[in-house]
Design an enzyme around this catalytic site. Structure first.
Site, mmCIF file in Angstrom:
data_model
loop_
_atom_site.group_PDB
_atom_site.id
_atom_site.type_symbol
_atom_site.label_atom_id
_atom_site.label_comp_id
_atom_site.label_asym_id
_atom_site.label_seq_id
_atom_site.Cartn_x
_atom_site.Cartn_y
_atom_site.Cartn_z
ATOM 1 N N THR A 206 0.687 -1.124 -0.049
ATOM 2 C CA THR A 206 0.013 -0.005 0.062
ATOM 3 C C THR A 206 0.880 1.343 -0.065
ATOM 4 O OG1 THR A 206 -1.566 -1.277 1.424
ATOM 5 C CG2 THR A 206 -1.605 1.290 1.503
ATOM 6 N N ARG A 234 -13.560 -8.013 -1.598
ATOM 7 C CA ARG A 234 -12.595 -8.132 -0.062
ATOM 8 C C ARG A 234 -12.158 -6.492 -0.121
ATOM 9 N NH1 ARG A 234 -7.140 -6.297 1.318
ATOM 10 N NH2 ARG A 234 -6.964 -7.171 3.162
ATOM 11 N N GLY A 236 -10.032 -3.871 2.334
ATOM 12 C CA GLY A 236 -9.076 -3.692 3.439
ATOM 13 C C GLY A 236 -9.342 -2.686 4.061
HETATM 14 N N1 GLY Z 1 -3.360 -2.488 4.208
HETATM 15 C C1 GLY Z 1 -3.565 -3.023 2.754
HETATM 16 C C2 GLY Z 1 -4.635 -4.157 2.755
HETATM 17 O O1 GLY Z 1 -4.795 -4.995 3.469
HETATM 18 O O2 GLY Z 1 -5.761 -4.040 1.771
#
Ligand code: GLY
Length: 359
Positions: A206, A234, A236
């Site tokens: 990220t 999904r 995050g």
């Molecule tokens: N920190 C990025 C994710 O887990 O999507």
């Protein structure tokens, strides 16, 4: 703040009805325990992949730009980079081979935020998130709704899966057996290590970038392609305010990278800002928050020493220009650009490095 007796009685009655006690009505104007004054200098921080982002963000701050614009224009460089497999164009895809992006922004002076999640086909998720903040009455748009919104604002649609990322995904697909995100085996850590040794890339990577103006205004952005090979849909921590990013103009800002699930259920960025409000330094606040995440880690996600078997990194900047961060495992680095130039700061870890961890 001046309030009339009548207003005070109304507030106090409301607070009592909520069971908050007599002081709650006047406690809403929370002051930081330490009054933080602007440092009088611009500062930009980012995750270690943000060297170029920091430089671009600093240019914008020095030209008198807004801190959210600085952070977004900075991270856009990384979103456009096909060689960064954790963000934007060239990011690793979900288990079906489709790139889905998450991002959010938060603006200190107005205390507004915006985000997009599971956005497909538009590489600059950060810019779409900024428009959600500026051009809608909403905070978070997801999936097809986020894409329609981006389309309405003229963003170009394109295939985000590069040949290189597709090859990496294909190798994962051909190698996994029971190694996906459906939890049906308890101890899948060894399987993953085996695949990593075989050169299959996994990422929660990220970029998080936060900017502080000389006048003490803060803004930030976190953007990602999320967990590689995730279940479609999904989401995050990156697009969730309070998890992937939180900004409070009175106190400071915090952003995160790493295992989003661990952060989502602990709201670590919000916690770090609250700890700084109560007087902790940015580094100590990040360490405290990570220890709390570690304490609440389920046994499935602990190694043989009972340490969390994943990485999570927090980066923070305070209104007075002090910066710091921490990582769950091993050591980490944080990109910092201030008026003295660019540097990479070393970050302390709560636990020893993960096996095979480079740093
Ligand atoms: N920190 C990025 C994710 O887990 O999507």
């Amino acid at each position: 703040m001046d309030i009339s007796r009548r207003e005070f009685v109304q507030c106090a009655a409301g607070a009592a009805a909520l069971g908050l006690g007599a002081n709650a009505a006047v406690a809403s104007q929370e002051e930081p325990r330490v009054k933080l004054r602007p440092a009088g200098k611009s500062v930009v921080i980012a995750s270690a992949n943000g060297q170029g982002a920091c430089a671009r963000a600093m240019e914008i701050l020095q030209a008198g730009g807004d801190p959210v614009d600085a952070a977004v224009e900075g991270v856009s460089l990384v979103e456009n980079d096909p060689n960064d497999h954790s963000v934007g164009y060239g990011g690793l895809p979900n288990e079906n081979g489709v790139v889905e992006l998450d991002a959010c922004v938060m603006h200190g002076p107005t205390h507004k935020g915006g985000g997009v999640a599971a956005l497909q086909r538009v590489k600059n998720a950060s810019q779409v998130a900024r428009l959600v903040m500026r051009r809608t009455d909403h905070v978070l748009l997801v999936g097809d709704g986020a894409l329609q919104f981006a389309r309405a604002h003229g963003f170009k649609e394109e295939e985000l899966l590069t040949d290189k990322a597709r090859q990496i995904w294909l190798k994962w697909k051909e190698s996994h057996s029971g190694k996906d995100d459906w939890i049906h085996i308890e101890a899948d850590v060894e399987a993953r290590r085996r695949m990593e040794r075989d050169g299959i890339e996994f990422t929660h990577g990220t970029i998080s970038c936060m900017a502080l103006t000389a006048g003490g205004d803060l803004g930030g952005c976190t953007t990602t392609s999320g967990l590689s090979y995730k279940i479609p849909g999904r989401v995050g921590d990156s697009p969730i305010l309070g998890a992937g990013l939180f900004v409070d103009n009175e106190v400071g800002a915090c952003g995160s990278t790493g295992r989003g699930e661990a952060n989502l259920i602990n709201c670590s960025s919000f916690l770090v800002v609250e700890l700084m409000r109560n007087g902790q330094s940015p580094s100590d606040a990040c360490l405290t928050a990570l220890k709390r995440v570690a304490d609440r880690t389920e046994s499935r996600l602990r190694d043989e020493h009972s340490y969390p078997n994943y990485q999570l990194k927090l980066y923070a900047v305070r209104k007075d220009g002090v910066v710091g961060g921490a990582v769950m495992r091993g050591k980490g680095r944080m990109a910092v650009h201030d008026e003295g130039g660019f540097r990479l700061d070393e970050l302390r870890g709560v636990f020893p490095p993960l096996p095979d961890q480079e740093r």
